[in-house]
Structures are given as C-alpha cells and as structure tokens.
Scaffold this motif. Structure first.
Motif, PDB file in Angstrom:
ATOM      1  N   ASN A   1       0.862  -1.185   0.000  1.00  0.00           N
ATOM      2  CA  ASN A   1       0.000   0.000   0.000  1.00  0.00           C
ATOM      3  C   ASN A   1       0.901   1.240   0.000  1.00  0.00           C
ATOM      4  O   ASN A   1       1.530   1.555   1.004  1.00  0.00           O
ATOM      5  CB  ASN A   1      -0.874  -0.032   1.263  1.00  0.00           C
ATOM      6  CG  ASN A   1      -1.647   1.255   1.476  1.00  0.00           C
ATOM      7  OD1 ASN A   1      -1.775   2.075   0.563  1.00  0.00           O
ATOM      8  ND2 ASN A   1      -2.158   1.446   2.682  1.00  0.00           N
TER       9      ASN A   1
ATOM     10  N   LYS B   1       0.066   4.270  -0.191  1.00  0.00           N
ATOM     11  CA  LYS B   1      -0.601   5.439   0.427  1.00  0.00           C
ATOM     12  C   LYS B   1      -0.459   6.674  -0.469  1.00  0.00           C
ATOM     13  O   LYS B   1      -0.497   6.552  -1.685  1.00  0.00           O
ATOM     14  CB  LYS B   1      -0.033   5.676   1.827  1.00  0.00           C
ATOM     15  CG  LYS B   1      -0.024   4.418   2.677  1.00  0.00           C
ATOM     16  CD  LYS B   1       0.197   4.703   4.135  1.00  0.00           C
ATOM     17  CE  LYS B   1       0.327   3.390   4.891  1.00  0.00           C
ATOM     18  NZ  LYS B   1       0.286   3.541   6.325  1.00  0.00           N
TER      19      LYS B   1
ATOM     20  N   HIS C   1      -9.346   0.883   5.313  1.00  0.00           N
ATOM     21  CA  HIS C   1      -8.035   1.088   5.950  1.00  0.00           C
ATOM     22  C   HIS C   1      -8.214   2.003   7.160  1.00  0.00           C
ATOM     23  O   HIS C   1      -9.033   2.936   7.124  1.00  0.00           O
ATOM     24  CB  HIS C   1      -7.052   1.703   4.947  1.00  0.00           C
ATOM     25  CG  HIS C   1      -5.647   1.712   5.449  1.00  0.00           C
ATOM     26  ND1 HIS C   1      -5.188   2.657   6.326  1.00  0.00           N
ATOM     27  CD2 HIS C   1      -4.608   0.868   5.232  1.00  0.00           C
ATOM     28  CE1 HIS C   1      -3.914   2.409   6.619  1.00  0.00           C
ATOM     29  NE2 HIS C   1      -3.544   1.320   5.968  1.00  0.00           N
TER      30      HIS C   1
ATOM     31  N   GLU D   1      -6.599   4.423   8.223  1.00  0.00           N
ATOM     32  CA  GLU D   1      -6.425   5.866   7.956  1.00  0.00           C
ATOM     33  C   GLU D   1      -7.697   6.456   7.347  1.00  0.00           C
ATOM     34  O   GLU D   1      -8.029   7.614   7.605  1.00  0.00           O
ATOM     35  CB  GLU D   1      -5.197   6.083   7.057  1.00  0.00           C
ATOM     36  CG  GLU D   1      -3.909   5.859   7.838  1.00  0.00           C
ATOM     37  CD  GLU D   1      -2.732   5.375   7.027  1.00  0.00           C
ATOM     38  OE1 GLU D   1      -2.767   5.473   5.784  1.00  0.00           O
ATOM     39  OE2 GLU D   1      -1.762   4.878   7.648  1.00  0.00           O
TER      40      GLU D   1
ATOM     41  N   GLU E   1      -5.009  -5.378  10.848  1.00  0.00           N
ATOM     42  CA  GLU E   1      -4.019  -4.317  11.007  1.00  0.00           C
ATOM     43  C   GLU E   1      -4.249  -3.606  12.337  1.00  0.00           C
ATOM     44  O   GLU E   1      -5.070  -2.680  12.415  1.00  0.00           O
ATOM     45  CB  GLU E   1      -4.156  -3.306   9.863  1.00  0.00           C
ATOM     46  CG  GLU E   1      -3.905  -3.895   8.496  1.00  0.00           C
ATOM     47  CD  GLU E   1      -3.316  -2.856   7.546  1.00  0.00           C
ATOM     48  OE1 GLU E   1      -2.220  -3.099   7.047  1.00  0.00           O
ATOM     49  OE2 GLU E   1      -3.934  -1.804   7.341  1.00  0.00           O
TER      50      GLU E   1
ATOM     51  N   ALA F   1       0.092  -0.462  15.381  1.00  0.00           N
ATOM     52  CA  ALA F   1       1.290  -1.004  14.721  1.00  0.00           C
ATOM     53  C   ALA F   1       1.525  -0.378  13.349  1.00  0.00           C
ATOM     54  O   ALA F   1       2.552  -0.621  12.719  1.00  0.00           O
ATOM     55  CB  ALA F   1       1.146  -2.519  14.578  1.00  0.00           C
ATOM     56  N   ILE F   2       0.577   0.441  12.885  1.00  0.00           N
ATOM     57  CA  ILE F   2       0.692   0.986  11.529  1.00  0.00           C
ATOM     58  C   ILE F   2       1.590   2.220  11.520  1.00  0.00           C
ATOM     59  O   ILE F   2       1.304   3.207  12.196  1.00  0.00           O
ATOM     60  CB  ILE F   2      -0.699   1.322  10.949  1.00  0.00           C
ATOM     61  CG1 ILE F   2      -1.512   0.034  10.822  1.00  0.00           C
ATOM     62  CG2 ILE F   2      -0.574   2.014   9.607  1.00  0.00           C
ATOM     63  CD1 ILE F   2      -2.883   0.225  10.232  1.00  0.00           C
ATOM     64  N   GLY F   3       2.684   2.118  10.772  1.00  0.00           N
ATOM     65  CA  GLY F   3       3.601   3.244  10.613  1.00  0.00           C
ATOM     66  C   GLY F   3       4.326   3.627  11.891  1.00  0.00           C
ATOM     67  O   GLY F   3       4.845   4.741  12.009  1.00  0.00           O
TER      68      GLY F   3
ATOM     69  N   GLY G   1      -0.995  -6.708   8.778  1.00  0.00           N
ATOM     70  CA  GLY G   1      -0.374  -5.439   8.403  1.00  0.00           C
ATOM     71  C   GLY G   1      -0.066  -4.631   9.643  1.00  0.00           C
ATOM     72  O   GLY G   1      -0.846  -4.636  10.615  1.00  0.00           O
ATOM     73  N   GLY G   2       1.076  -3.944   9.608  1.00  0.00           N
ATOM     74  CA  GLY G   2       1.487  -3.112  10.745  1.00  0.00           C
ATOM     75  C   GLY G   2       2.971  -3.261  10.969  1.00  0.00           C
ATOM     76  O   GLY G   2       3.416  -4.215  11.600  1.00  0.00           O
ATOM     77  N   SER G   3       3.742  -2.320  10.361  1.00  0.00           N
ATOM     78  CA  SER G   3       5.203  -2.293  10.522  1.00  0.00           C
ATOM     79  C   SER G   3       5.881  -3.604  10.126  1.00  0.00           C
ATOM     80  O   SER G   3       6.828  -4.036  10.781  1.00  0.00           O
ATOM     81  CB  SER G   3       5.566  -1.895  11.954  1.00  0.00           C
ATOM     82  OG  SER G   3       5.130  -0.574  12.214  1.00  0.00           O
ATOM     83  N   VAL G   4       5.382  -4.210   9.037  1.00  0.00           N
ATOM     84  CA  VAL G   4       6.084  -5.393   8.508  1.00  0.00           C
ATOM     85  C   VAL G   4       7.348  -4.926   7.804  1.00  0.00           C
ATOM     86  O   VAL G   4       7.325  -3.981   7.011  1.00  0.00           O
ATOM     87  CB  VAL G   4       5.180  -6.185   7.527  1.00  0.00           C
ATOM     88  CG1 VAL G   4       5.958  -7.336   6.886  1.00  0.00           C
ATOM     89  CG2 VAL G   4       3.946  -6.709   8.247  1.00  0.00           C
TER      90      VAL G   4
ATOM     91  N   LEU H   1      -0.042  -7.004   4.366  1.00  0.00           N
ATOM     92  CA  LEU H   1      -0.339  -5.708   3.761  1.00  0.00           C
ATOM     93  C   LEU H   1       0.754  -4.784   4.304  1.00  0.00           C
ATOM     94  O   LEU H   1       0.857  -4.581   5.513  1.00  0.00           O
ATOM     95  CB  LEU H   1      -1.739  -5.227   4.166  1.00  0.00           C
ATOM     96  CG  LEU H   1      -2.209  -3.894   3.578  1.00  0.00           C
ATOM     97  CD1 LEU H   1      -2.091  -3.858   2.059  1.00  0.00           C
ATOM     98  CD2 LEU H   1      -3.675  -3.626   3.959  1.00  0.00           C
ATOM     99  N   VAL H   2       1.575  -4.283   3.387  1.00  0.00           N
ATOM    100  CA  VAL H   2       2.787  -3.561   3.789  1.00  0.00           C
ATOM    101  C   VAL H   2       2.669  -2.096   3.394  1.00  0.00           C
ATOM    102  O   VAL H   2       2.334  -1.795   2.249  1.00  0.00           O
ATOM    103  CB  VAL H   2       4.030  -4.160   3.078  1.00  0.00           C
ATOM    104  CG1 VAL H   2       5.309  -3.533   3.616  1.00  0.00           C
ATOM    105  CG2 VAL H   2       4.065  -5.677   3.208  1.00  0.00           C
ATOM    106  N   GLY H   3       2.936  -1.189   4.315  1.00  0.00           N
ATOM    107  CA  GLY H   3       2.937   0.239   3.998  1.00  0.00           C
ATOM    108  C   GLY H   3       4.351   0.710   3.700  1.00  0.00           C
ATOM    109  O   GLY H   3       4.883   0.517   2.603  1.00  0.00           O
ATOM    110  N   GLY H   4       4.988   1.287   4.701  1.00  0.00           N
ATOM    111  CA  GLY H   4       6.310   1.915   4.529  1.00  0.00           C
ATOM    112  C   GLY H   4       7.330   1.073   3.779  1.00  0.00           C
ATOM    113  O   GLY H   4       8.017   1.570   2.868  1.00  0.00           O
TER     114      GLY H   4
END
Ligand code: PEP
Length: 259
Positions: free
Chosen positions: A12, A14, A98, A100, A170, A174-176, A214-217, A235-238
């Motif tokens: 993701n 974002k 999501h 956010e 998620e 833990a997200i970001g 998902g969450g800081s993977v 589900l990967v963000g950063g």
C-alpha cells in the motif's frame, strides 16, 4: 491444505509517489518478480498512477489494486472513484476500510459494507482492513472490536461472496509506528478470525480464507510473522516504497511453504 496457499504480499503506497516515481518503482519490482513467483504480489499505488503501474508490470504476474472505492458506479460524487473506473484502469483488488480512512475520512463499518458489495459487483477483490486501537488493546477489547467490525461489514455477505474477499488484520497501534504485533499477538487474532469465519460460514470457507497481517512489517520481522499458522501474507505500507525491501518481504513470505 492451508499451508499450500500462495502467500499474498500487497504494498500500500498510500499518498506516496508521483506517476514517474510509481512507474519506476513498479518497473524495478517487475524486473525481479520472477524470483518470488510463489507469492502473489499486489501493488497499490495512488489513483493517478494505477494505469502506469499496470503498464509497468505487464508480462508479469503482479497484480494492481486501489486504496479505496466508492459504492456507486457513477454520479455526482465529487472526488470519489468508482469500481467501474478502477476496473478499467487495470485494478483487480481494492483496499477497503483502511484505518487511515476510518480515522481521517469518516469511514465506518457501514460504508465498508457498501463498498465491499460495490467492489464485488465489478469483480474487484476487496482487501478489507480491521483492527483495534492501542486503547482497545490495553483495555482487553481487541477480540470484541474485531468481531464487531466483521459482523457489521462482511459477515452480512453470502457464502459465495465471502469467499471472494481478503481480510487484513491491522492493529492500528502497529501501523507506521515501527512497532509490529508480535507473532503471538498476530496469531491470536488471526486464529480468532478464522474461528469466527468457521462459525458463520463453515469449515471449508475458513481454511480457504486469506487473512493478511499489516502493521510495521519489515524484511527482518516478516518470517517470524508468516511462520504463524493463520498468517497468509502481508499488507505492507512503509516497507513497500522501496523495491528491495518489498521483494525481501516477499522472499521471506514464500519461505512459509518451503519444506
Ligand atoms: C498499512 O498502511 O496498511 C501499513 C501496514 O503500514 P506500515 O507497514 O507502514 O505500518
């Protein structure tokens, strides 16, 4: 049977990447995608870059998704995007609910429910996000929150429709934040979700259901998470914003099914 499911690794992006940047990131990931053929890779860029990302991954098995969708096909809904538009742009997946969107843009379980139905109407696979806040976790309300979100948003689906969706657990804390759930915390919630699915839809549905974490993977924590029985992918963000870290997570994910 469960252990042979192909891990799903979705990135993701974002509100990151211009069209030019997105094209180049997608092309870099595409050039190495063959190394992780045993995982399903999904790139989820901003709306503006969907078409270019789709072109950049042509000839590979990489899929493209969107970060949100509206529940109507067309009309006077300034600023929204319809499932029809996403489909034609090349999307096969769409993230719905999501945290956010819930936190900043008023998304509720009811709007998630409507968006899921709209996505399914157009053969887009919804990736439905659920998760608890830190306060809820500290008060011991995690499982209650998860159960309530599922009841209101997706447990109203028919069995036929339910098998077409992906869930993403998620935890919001833990997200970001660089503070991932421990493998035990993730597994506790994933297996709880699987049991709820079994109660609602039966045993076959639950073994087929795909539940992402998902969450800081990051590459460094992904193997310990994917090793858990009920974690089917990420589900990967950063860490999806650079080809190397995204691919490294995918390489760790495919180890789940090795030997
Ligand atoms: C996300 O946004 O879905 C997410 C999990 O972000 P991050 O990996 O950066 O925590």
């Amino acid at each position: 049977m469960d252990s042979l499911k192909k891990p799903v690794v979705a990135g993701n992006w974002k509100m990151h990447k211009t069209i030019t940047e997105a094209r180049s990131l997608a092309a870099e990931i595409a050039s190495k995608a063959a190394e992780v053929r045993e995982a399903t890779l999904i790139l989820i860029p901003p709306f503006t870059a969907i078409c270019e990302v789709k072109k950049a991954v042509e000839g590979t098995e990489i899929k493209v998704g969107a970060q949100d969708v509206f529940w109507e096909d067309q009309g006077a809904f300034t600023g929204e995007i319809s499932p029809l538009q996403l489909k034609e742009a090349g999307c096969e997946f769409v993230v719905i609910g999501h945290s956010e969107r819930r936190q900043y843009f008023g998304e509720t379980d009811e709007t998630v429910r409507k968006k899921v139905l709209a996505a399914l109407r157009h053969n887009l696979t919804p990736i439905v996000c659920i998760g608890e806040t830190l306060e809820e976790r500290e008060k011991g309300q995690t499982l209650e929150k998860i159960s309530s979100q599922l009841e209101k948003s997706v447990f109203t689906l028919s069995p036929q429709d339910f098998q077409k969706i992906i869930l993403a657990y998620e935890p919001i804390w833990a997200i970001g934040t660089s503070r991932n759930a421990t493998p035990e915390q993730a597994e506790e919630v994933h297996s709880f979700i699987r049991n709820l699915i079994a109660e609602r839809y039966g045993k076959t549905q639950t073994s087929c259901a795909i539940i992402l974490y998902g969450g800081s993977v990051k590459p460094a924590n992904s193997f310990s998470l994917i090793r858990e029985k009920d974690v089917d992918g990420f589900l990967v963000g950063g860490a999806s914003l650079e080809a190397e870290s995204f691919l490294a997570i995918a390489r760790e994910a495919v180890r789940k099914n090795e030997g």
